[in-house]
Scaffold this active site. Structure first.
Site: not given
Length: 337
Positions: A1, A83, A122, A154, A196, A216-217
């Protein structure tokens, strides 16, 4: 992000949920040590609980950056080993570090010695040709042994060779079951799932297997969903009845920031999805995009934009299928952006 969840974004999201833990964008240890710390790390007290997410691979630098973050008042230090962008690969941080679990463990151990607040990691389930069954276990056990207080996973591989950062967010298949298996093997360590997840119904299904959910998104692009987090996950009233109420409560903050020289667009760029699905949402976005970017734009621009939205319904109906973002909070229905 990166470039999304700055302090203005987090201040807005805190008006939509009291309980979700908010995360900063990833900041490199070098930038914190050598850069403008007030600009990079400053945040509004209303944002608590808030975690500082770091990128780096030098244990001494990360320890120093973590200590600086603790001094600034952050509630958690999170090391990003997930990331997949080219920028982090070239700098030897982010997802490429999944190939170096011993180094990641050394980084965690150094940060744990430097701070008293929780240190978390993470990561992805693996990278490139790694076997997720082996790679995730090796990394997880190494960082837990080093003192990591939680793992945020993730549930996708990151393909550093062959996929762009954008493609890495969607193309590698999700493997939630792999994260569930990790939790089964680490019963005493909080495991938070990410990737997702876009509804409260989905989050609740995951919470039957793991300790928390991180988004997040979905939260950034449709922030109105955050209004459902406190009532649906924590059994508490939402801070406001609708997004319009949240904006009204945020006006003093915005006026204060404008008085300090902040441009209106720097704040309102995070509001684009606030009224998604509501009559007048397009007019709201258009008004901000045309007038909010002008030099000297004031609070009246935002008020005029809000006035274009249907006053009867400031946000779409919030159902049990709506979600926001997760962090580390009891119960561990943890929401991030």
């Amino acid at each position: 992000m990166m470039d999304w969840t700055d302090t203005r974004c987090r201040a807005f999201h805190r008006h939509l949920t009291r309980r979700a833990r908010l995360y900063t964008e990833m900041l490199t240890s070098g930038a914190i040590i050598h850069g403008d710390r007030k600009r990079l790390l400053g945040f509004d007290e209303s944002e608590h609980p808030v975690a500082l997410q770091l990128g780096g691979s030098d244990p001494r630098e990360l320890a120093a950056a973590a200590a600086i973050g603790e001094d600034f008042g952050y509630d958690e230090i999170n090391l990003n080993v997930g990331c997949p962008s080219d920028r982090v690969k070239d700098g030897r941080f982010g997802a490429c570090l999944m190939a170096e679990p011993d180094l990641v463990a050394a980084c965690v151990a150094a940060m744990k010695r430097a701070v008293k607040i929780p240190v978390t990691v993470k990561c992805r389930i693996g990278i490139d040709d790694q076997d997720p069954e082996l790679a995730l276990d090796v990394l997880a056990r190494a960082v837990v042994a080093a003192g990591s207080d939680a793992l945020i996973v993730h549930a996708r591989k990151a393909w550093l060779n062959g996929l762009s950062p954008k493609e890495n967010r969607d193309i590698p298949p999700l493997d939630y079951a792999r994260v569930y298996r990790l939790k089964q093997s680490l019963r005493d360590v909080p495991v938070i799932i990410n990737g997702g997840i876009a509804s409260l119904d989905e989050a609740k299904r995951h919470l039957a297997h793991v300790d928390g959910v991180m988004l997040g998104r979905a939260a950034y692009q449709e922030p109105w969903r955050l209004l459902a987090v406190d009532p649906e996950i924590f059994g508490e009233d939402a801070p406001h009845d609708d997004v319009g109420g949240a904006f009204e409560a945020m006006m003093p903050y915005i006026e204060r920031e404008l008085a300090r020289g902040m441009r209106l667009h720097t704040i309102t760029r995070h509001f684009v999805g606030a009224f998604h699905g509501v009559p007048g949402a397009r007019a709201f976005r258009r008004h901000l995009s045309v007038y909010g970017v002008k030099a000297g734009a004031g609070i009246e621009v935002l008020r005029d934009a809000i006035a274009l939205v249907d006053r009867v319904q400031h946000s779409p109906p919030v159902s049990a299928g709506d979600l926001a973002h997760a962090g580390i909070e009891e119960p561990l229905a943890n929401f991030e952006i």
